[in-house]
Design a protein around this motif. Sequence first.
Motif, PDB file in Angstrom:
ATOM      1  N   TYR A 196      -0.031  -5.976  -3.166  1.00 49.36           N
ATOM      2  CA  TYR A 196      -1.143  -6.031  -4.099  1.00 49.36           C
ATOM      3  C   TYR A 196      -0.641  -6.177  -5.522  1.00 49.36           C
ATOM      4  CZ  TYR A 196      -3.443  -4.178   0.005  1.00 49.36           C
ATOM      5  OH  TYR A 196      -3.903  -4.003   1.270  1.00 49.36           O
TER       6      TYR A 196
ATOM      7  N   PHE B 284      -4.191  -9.762  -3.367  1.00 56.10           N
ATOM      8  CA  PHE B 284      -3.146  -9.411  -2.410  1.00 56.10           C
ATOM      9  C   PHE B 284      -2.572 -10.701  -1.846  1.00 56.10           C
ATOM     10  CE2 PHE B 284      -5.735 -10.736   1.092  1.00 56.10           C
ATOM     11  CZ  PHE B 284      -7.023 -10.486   0.669  1.00 56.10           C
TER      12      PHE B 284
ATOM     13  N   ARG C  88       3.617  -9.307   7.562  1.00 59.28           N
ATOM     14  CA  ARG C  88       2.678  -8.343   8.059  1.00 59.28           C
ATOM     15  C   ARG C  88       2.302  -7.296   7.026  1.00 59.28           C
ATOM     16  NH1 ARG C  88       1.740  -8.567  13.046  1.00 59.28           N
ATOM     17  NH2 ARG C  88       0.950  -6.454  12.990  1.00 59.28           N
TER      18      ARG C  88
ATOM     19  N   LEU D 198      -6.778 -16.670   1.319  1.00 58.67           N
ATOM     20  CA  LEU D 198      -8.073 -17.107   0.815  1.00 58.67           C
ATOM     21  C   LEU D 198      -7.936 -18.401   0.030  1.00 58.67           C
ATOM     22  CD1 LEU D 198      -9.245 -13.590  -0.406  1.00 58.67           C
ATOM     23  CD2 LEU D 198      -9.818 -14.714   1.736  1.00 58.67           C
TER      24      LEU D 198
ATOM     25  N   ALA E 248       0.884  -6.509   3.375  1.00 61.53           N
ATOM     26  CA  ALA E 248       0.193  -7.074   2.222  1.00 61.53           C
ATOM     27  C   ALA E 248       0.723  -6.434   0.959  1.00 61.53           C
ATOM     28  CB  ALA E 248      -1.300  -6.809   2.338  1.00 61.53           C
TER      29      ALA E 248
ATOM     30  N   LEU F  42      -4.120 -10.244   9.608  1.00 61.29           N
ATOM     31  CA  LEU F  42      -3.775  -9.011   8.905  1.00 61.29           C
ATOM     32  C   LEU F  42      -3.936  -9.153   7.395  1.00 61.29           C
ATOM     33  CD1 LEU F  42      -0.570  -7.393  10.418  1.00 61.29           C
ATOM     34  CD2 LEU F  42      -2.857  -6.447  10.255  1.00 61.29           C
ATOM     35  N   ILE F  43      -3.398 -10.283   6.927  1.00 61.10           N
ATOM     36  CA  ILE F  43      -3.473 -10.545   5.493  1.00 61.10           C
ATOM     37  C   ILE F  43      -4.138 -11.897   5.335  1.00 61.10           C
ATOM     38  CG2 ILE F  43      -2.178 -10.744   3.356  1.00 61.10           C
ATOM     39  CD1 ILE F  43       0.162  -9.428   4.834  1.00 61.10           C
ATOM     40  N   PRO F  44      -5.437 -11.906   5.113  1.00 59.49           N
ATOM     41  CA  PRO F  44      -6.127 -13.203   5.065  1.00 59.49           C
ATOM     42  C   PRO F  44      -5.658 -14.029   3.884  1.00 59.49           C
ATOM     43  CG  PRO F  44      -7.609 -11.404   4.475  1.00 59.49           C
ATOM     44  CD  PRO F  44      -6.351 -10.775   4.955  1.00 59.49           C
TER      45      PRO F  44
ATOM     46  N   PRO G 126      -9.557 -12.300  12.856  1.00 61.98           N
ATOM     47  CA  PRO G 126      -9.160 -12.160  11.446  1.00 61.98           C
ATOM     48  C   PRO G 126      -7.700 -11.734  11.331  1.00 61.98           C
ATOM     49  CG  PRO G 126     -10.627 -10.373  12.116  1.00 61.98           C
ATOM     50  CD  PRO G 126     -10.611 -11.348  13.236  1.00 61.98           C
TER      51      PRO G 126
ATOM     52  N   LEU H 128       0.811  -1.217   0.000  1.00 65.77           N
ATOM     53  CA  LEU H 128       0.000   0.000   0.000  1.00 65.77           C
ATOM     54  C   LEU H 128       0.845   1.267   0.000  1.00 65.77           C
ATOM     55  CD1 LEU H 128      -2.939   1.257   0.670  1.00 65.77           C
ATOM     56  CD2 LEU H 128      -2.087   1.333   2.978  1.00 65.77           C
ATOM     57  N   MET H 129       1.785   1.327   0.907  1.00 69.27           N
ATOM     58  CA  MET H 129       2.518   2.577   1.088  1.00 69.27           C
ATOM     59  C   MET H 129       3.384   2.882  -0.120  1.00 69.27           C
ATOM     60  SD  MET H 129       1.132   3.548   3.643  1.00 69.27           S
ATOM     61  CE  MET H 129       1.915   5.144   3.748  1.00 69.27           C
TER      62      MET H 129
ATOM     63  N   PRO I  53     -11.373 -16.876   3.856  1.00 76.13           N
ATOM     64  CA  PRO I  53     -10.159 -16.785   4.676  1.00 76.13           C
ATOM     65  C   PRO I  53     -10.016 -18.028   5.550  1.00 76.13           C
ATOM     66  CG  PRO I  53     -11.839 -15.261   5.440  1.00 76.13           C
ATOM     67  CD  PRO I  53     -12.338 -15.847   4.188  1.00 76.13           C
TER      68      PRO I  53
END
Lengths: 235, 320, 516
Positions: C76, C65, C72, C179, C74, C175-177, C173, C36-37, C165
């Motif tokens: 994308y 993601f 910790r 799937l 994620a 932090l980064i599920p 839940p 994200l950042m 998840p």
Amino acid sequence: MAGRGRGRGGGNSFKDINERIGLPAGGPAAGEAPVESVLEPPPLFPPLESRPVPLDLGVEGEYLLALKRDFVEYFHDSPSYLQDIVVKADIQRYSDRYQTATLASRTTADLVCDWTHFPKELKDIGSKPRRKRKLKSSKGNAKVPRKAEDIINRLEELEKQEEGSDAEGEVETDGKKVDNNDEIKDADSEAGEEVDEEDLDEEMDDGTDYRNSHFDNGEDYIDEEEDNLDDGPVY
Amino acid sequence: MATRVKQEPVSPTSRDVSSPPPGVNHNSQIVEREQRILNLLQKSTKAISDKEILLEIPDLSPQDRATIINNLLQKGFLDVFKQGEKLVYKFKEPSCPSKIKGADNEEKIVYSIIEKAGNKGIWTRDLRVECNLDQTTLNKILKKLESEKVIKAVKSVAAARKKVYMLYSLEPDSSVTGGAWYNDQDFEAEFVDVLNQQCYRFLHQKKEAVKNCKDGPIVAQNMASASSKDVWKYISELGISKVQLAVQDIETILNTLVYDGKAERSVLADGSLMYRAVESLLPPPGIVRTPCGVCPILKQCSDIGSINPNNCVYMTEWLE
Amino acid sequence: MSIQFGKVCSLILREHFGEIVGKVGTDLYKWGQKPLMSVVSSTKLSVEKVRQSLCILVQYGLATFSAGRSDRIAEYSLLPEKVFSLLRYPRYLYLIKTKFGVEAEMLMEEFLKAGFGSASRIIIRAATRLKEKKELEDASTNFPLLRDKFVSLVNKQYLMRCPAPEKTEDGKPSLIPKLTVAENQLYLPPTLNIKALTILDEGNPADAGDEGVYWRINFDRFHQDFRDQIMVTAISRRIDENGGEIIRLLLQLMYIRTEAWAQISNPIPFTELRDTLRKQDPQSPILQHLDQYLKVIEEDSSGFITRVGDSGGGQYCINMRKSFEALAWNCVENIIVERFGSKAARIFRLVKDRKFIEQEKIQQIAMIPAREAKQLTYRLLQENFLQIQELRKSMAQNAGPNKSFFLFHVDLEEVARMVLDFSYKALYNATTRRELESEENRRLIEKKNKVDSIAANMRLQGAAQEQLDEIEEMMAPAEVELFTKVMNRVQKLSEAELHLEQTIFLMQLFLNYSTK
């Protein structure tokens, strides 16, 4: 092997190939074009040699086009269409903004059907400022400079109450380095940001008195706006 | 190339008392040897060189060899060629002397080379190389032979401005004239196109005729197919061709139809070719329905620069 | 991935979701997987906006993601093919409409608009829309029907379960599920409590029986259908309708025994084909000549099917790879005809047939005057439809100009890629120009729309004719004329885009098959 000079086997230029297959240099054009008395640069858009084949999609195509228009319109009106809404200082725009707010009655947060399918970091839409403030207040740091609007403060208080204890729990248990860095970065970026955007985000939350009271006036505003469009802005 | 084999000076030798007088014996020996060399020439399929002659008659003096060769040349029994640095000799039937009556050896050689080229003819340049005469001499000879209507020059389609020479009475091969498709050096493009269209019309009509055939696809397809002979017949009857066309010519045209994607060819068990009209698998694709598809400057088109979709003249025209 | 494709994707995102999502998407396309950042710093957008954008992209299945370098954080990634599929939404919907009817269409439409969702929610929404459409009193009458349609869409694999998840150790839940979904669960229909749906519809909480179960569209399935359609249409053109029908049947039978995207199907016995046909349509005229049709299709140069055995009356395989190769050739040839003329196309087909051929031979066999033949050949070479191979006659370096000769050949894959890129560009141009036309006349369009909607409202409320006329007069006739012109232009460009999308689909399919 010297770097200079043309080695054999380097890509043959078209000029070479032209010569070998017996075409005049410069491609077909040079051999053909009659030498005209007036020399000018060739036109940017030379005349077309052939026309495009007519389109023919038939009835099915018309239906598909209509569907496409509907989809794009839907997306435009939905909260998934993000845009920077620039706030101007005159009264007309102000009400306009609220009108838009009423039309897009769902937020991006509403779009998501199940947060457990998303990374946690995406969930905190619109909540970072609150979290940050919480963190800072718990640490007792100086506040980030904000526009002194009573309305915003009132909102924050309401939201804090709504949030309950969950957010606090998160802040404490997740207080690792990475998150802290994120939040400090956020603070920096948001300090320099257009505060108006955040105002808008927060005000788009449901159930605030401020917004509800405006909603009642919505319809009247629409009519007035119509007239204004025709006569020009009233100063 | 010299038409006479150079005679080398004879070195005086001591006479042998027992042998017959050299003159008489020598002559008959030469005659006999000439015959042997002639046989040798006849036997060989390719040209023979001095080496082979010496193998045959080891004690043949170079003098005598020269004499013999010249005799045979005179009589028209052989041709002399240059192979690399040496001379080689090839047997030939002495051809109708009447044609070259009064001609000297040079002419004879030129004539024989041209004759050998048959109905394909020989380029001027190649001719010169083979007979090893200089340009002027050769030209004189050629002019003479032409005027006597012994040989003729034919323009070849393979290269403009170049001529080939062949015997006057011969019909030039189609590789020279270009066959039915060339009218005096010019490729008859329009004629070819017309034929192409007519052939297609014929096949297409045949196809349309079986549209409502109820007997299944194989019957339908067979009825829609035509052999190259069928098409040839149709075209001949149309009478659009000034020249007599052969079935093979029509096949060439039909093949261009196949390459136009308009027909398909199949080969029957007996080797005959069948053709039928076919429809393209797909309609014209999307790209060519927009100006971009036919745009000559597509490569220069981009967001920056003077050629872009927003100011494209072709787009504007197309949108009206 | 190509630059041109990236530009098209950015455009699609911008058109549907706005400038901001467009920027985020473009960033992900350019840089691949990132957190994200990182997106924030390269796009210079606010964290908030990037978060929202990513939410939108993930919700619509346009991005995924995963845990990247660190557990910790994620990361994308954009799914460009999915972005491109946005252009196909109308086609997807139309297919469902024709195959399953209007109720299924409503369901599918809701899915397209929502990205992914639970069966209960989607059914409720679809019911509401149906109610509006059919002007029914009560939406709930539609629930059973919608539920049934939903189930059939799942059975036919047009819808599939979303990965859920994984359960974490502490039940919270993550932090980064992560799937996942089990293979046998993918198309397991939902269990729904119809009564609960009614309650939910009224706005009250209820348990519809499918808590936590979400569904999304299986685009792949649609693409199979599109692929099949192309093949059927092609054979219909080439042979006739009956031939097309046989191909359709063969494809049906292919699904039973072969993996959907296999290059060639497993053999299908003639007897099975005949029996299936008989069952579907006992009166079918095809039955009488079925074997003949198969022979004709098999012998055609397109090579769609091959006969591989004699048992069971004959064993036939559909050769997908060959089919799409033939289709790709055909498409390219058609382009050449329009772009360079029929003589150029003749040359192209000749080179294709001979594999490697010299210039001299080309003009001889194609029966085109030498000069014209050379010009056309050169042009095709320059525009990359033909490729050239040099053969040296002598091994000496720097041999003179007569010591090597050139052979022309076609590398279909290379040409296809070029045509694909060329199509992306045309698509980009058409869309850009369309947006320009709309933008330049935005005020006019908005005004007309407003006028129209006011007039429509007034008509609904039963306004008098004079009032309506007054409203109409708000637009000057010149304005109306201009509006119509603009709309026609926009329509034409949109049609072009639709066409282009189909060509792109075909070429993408071919390349997928040929590079496997």
